[in-house]
Design a protein around this motif. Structure first.
Motif, mmCIF file in Angstrom:
data_model
loop_
_atom_site.group_PDB
_atom_site.id
_atom_site.type_symbol
_atom_site.label_atom_id
_atom_site.label_comp_id
_atom_site.label_asym_id
_atom_site.label_seq_id
_atom_site.Cartn_x
_atom_site.Cartn_y
_atom_site.Cartn_z
ATOM 1 N N PRO A 182 0.800 -1.233 0.000
ATOM 2 C CA PRO A 182 0.000 0.000 0.000
ATOM 3 C C PRO A 182 0.827 1.274 0.000
ATOM 4 C CG PRO A 182 -0.167 -1.131 2.118
ATOM 5 C CD PRO A 182 0.521 -2.076 1.182
ATOM 6 N N TRP A 185 1.344 3.304 -3.639
ATOM 7 C CA TRP A 185 0.378 4.221 -4.255
ATOM 8 C C TRP A 185 0.846 5.661 -4.026
ATOM 9 C CZ3 TRP A 185 -1.583 -0.607 -3.791
ATOM 10 C CH2 TRP A 185 -2.697 -0.987 -4.549
ATOM 11 N N GLY A 209 -7.211 2.364 -3.944
ATOM 12 C CA GLY A 209 -6.107 2.388 -2.992
ATOM 13 C C GLY A 209 -6.542 2.930 -1.645
ATOM 14 N N LEU A 212 -8.923 0.429 0.041
ATOM 15 C CA LEU A 212 -8.185 -0.698 0.605
ATOM 16 C C LEU A 212 -7.521 -0.317 1.924
ATOM 17 C CD1 LEU A 212 -6.581 -2.288 -2.574
ATOM 18 C CD2 LEU A 212 -8.058 -3.461 -0.935
ATOM 19 N N LEU A 213 -6.949 0.882 1.990
ATOM 20 C CA LEU A 213 -6.337 1.323 3.244
ATOM 21 C C LEU A 213 -7.355 1.332 4.382
ATOM 22 C CD1 LEU A 213 -3.976 4.296 2.293
ATOM 23 C CD2 LEU A 213 -3.315 2.128 3.351
ATOM 24 N N PRO A 224 -2.189 -1.114 8.270
ATOM 25 C CA PRO A 224 -1.920 -1.948 7.099
ATOM 26 C C PRO A 224 -0.575 -2.650 7.245
ATOM 27 C CG PRO A 224 -1.478 0.346 6.588
ATOM 28 C CD PRO A 224 -2.069 0.328 7.973
ATOM 29 N N ILE A 251 2.998 6.386 4.169
ATOM 30 C CA ILE A 251 1.630 6.381 3.644
ATOM 31 C C ILE A 251 0.862 7.651 4.012
ATOM 32 C CG2 ILE A 251 -0.612 5.220 3.738
ATOM 33 C CD1 ILE A 251 0.901 2.552 3.913
#
Length: 347
Positions: A182, A185, A209, A212-213, A224, A251
């Motif tokens: 992740p 991205w 993306g 999903l996080l 994650p 992230i």
């Protein structure tokens, strides 16, 4: 024909969301950029990862190009690009090999790519080409974006995914595939990729993306994993440590720089990745910190979140740039550039 295509691409890229509408201003001050160069940029144009055996990689070259652009330094940009295109752009599909090792010959022994590095390179080329009217940069960015779309943007169970590399991560490659990272991205770059290689898949990639996080809430800290299997329900991938690792630290910074200011998501990540307010790598099974990361370059990720969420000013320690290791130093400059451009009230 080639020139007209470059001009058309430049005009399209210039309209991509998030790009500055006015002439470029340096977002990294000259002193900080000089210190970064002195520590990590060697005369051949390679960015040296001094925390990883002094290797170079496509991620580092991409970061170097982006930072040179943000520092408004065309000469340094060209130096980094020269090494990148002559030493890493060796693959037939237009993507870069991921690793260059000065300690072995040949210097490239693994020709797989790293998709985040490719995206950073293409993004920086597009920004620089547009700002500095370099048609060659824009055409090179377009070729890489098209290769990324063709080779690394895929789908599974209705989701559009960014594969970490062209080899080793799909359902055909692994029993628990597809596997994603992740932290690969790069949300700010995705609209530019869409301008360079038009496809509806890019917007879906960005949206999926983020979604999903929101579902990747592993272990007691609800974080994650660095490597996630999407074979069925998301879970930490087999063969990797079940951890929120060094790559994952970036992230929240990527989300903020990409204009994704979902406060609930940012706060969950900030809280989960911190030990007494300091970022850490986390064992997802136990929730215990594996390494507490006190370098200002890691801490600035939490500082950026605090600024975005409630306007907290950056501490003085975040404003002092004394580079030690490549990765946190890079994060610090990216964080400072973002705050200076988007949230000067936090300085």
């Amino acid at each position: 024909m080639r020139r007209w295509r470059a001009l058309l691409l430049a005009a399209t890229v210039a309209l991509a969301p998030g790009l500055p509408a006015t002439a470029q201003q340096a977002m990294i001050n000259a002193g900080a950029w000089s210190a970064y160069k002195a520590k990590f940029l060697d005369p051949t144009g390679r960015i040296v990862d001094n925390g990883n055996g002094n290797i170079s990689h496509s991620e580092g070259q991409g970061y170097g190009l982006l930072l040179a652009y943000l520092a408004a330094s065309p000469a340094d940009f060209e130096q980094i690009w020269y090494f990148t295109r002559t030493e890493l752009l060796l693959r037939d599909d237009g993507l870069a090999v991921w690793k260059w090792d000065p300690n072995v010959k040949p210097h490239v022994t693994d020709t797989n790519n790293a998709t985040d590095g490719d995206m950073l390179i293409a993004y920086a080329l597009a920004l620089a080409g547009t700002a500095w009217k370099r048609e060659d940069y824009i055409l090179a960015a377009s070729r890489m974006a098209q290769a990324l779309l063709a080779e690394t943007v895929g789908s599974s169970q209705g989701r559009t995914l960014l594969m970490p590399g062209t080899e080793g991560f799909t359902g055909s490659d692994r029993d628990d595939g597809p596997v994603v990272n992740p932290s690969y991205w790069i949300y700010e770059a995705i609209p530019v990729m869409s301008a360079l290689a038009p496809s509806d898949a890019w917007q879906k990639l960005s949206d999926d993306g983020v979604e999903l996080l929101k579902t990747m809430q592993f272990g007691p800290r609800k974080l994650p994993a660095e490597w996630v299997s999407l074979h069925d329900k998301p879970r930490p991938a087999e063969g990797f440590d079940a951890e929120f690792g060094y790559n994952a630290i970036r992230i929240p910074l990527y989300l903020a720089r990409g204009g994704i200011t979902d406060n609930a998501l940012l706060i969950r990540l900030q809280k989960g990745m911190s030990q007494d307010g300091v970022p850490a790598t986390i064992d997802l099974t136990t929730g215990r910190p594996k390494a507490v990361l006190s370098d200002p370059g890691y801490r600035i990720v939490n500082d950026v979140v605090a600024c975005v969420v409630d306007g907290t000013r950056l501490p003085n320690s975040a404003l002092q740039f004394a580079p030690a290791l490549y990765y946190p130093s890079t994060l610090q400059l990216l964080g400072l550039a973002y705050i200076g451009e988007k949230h000067p009230e936090c300085l």
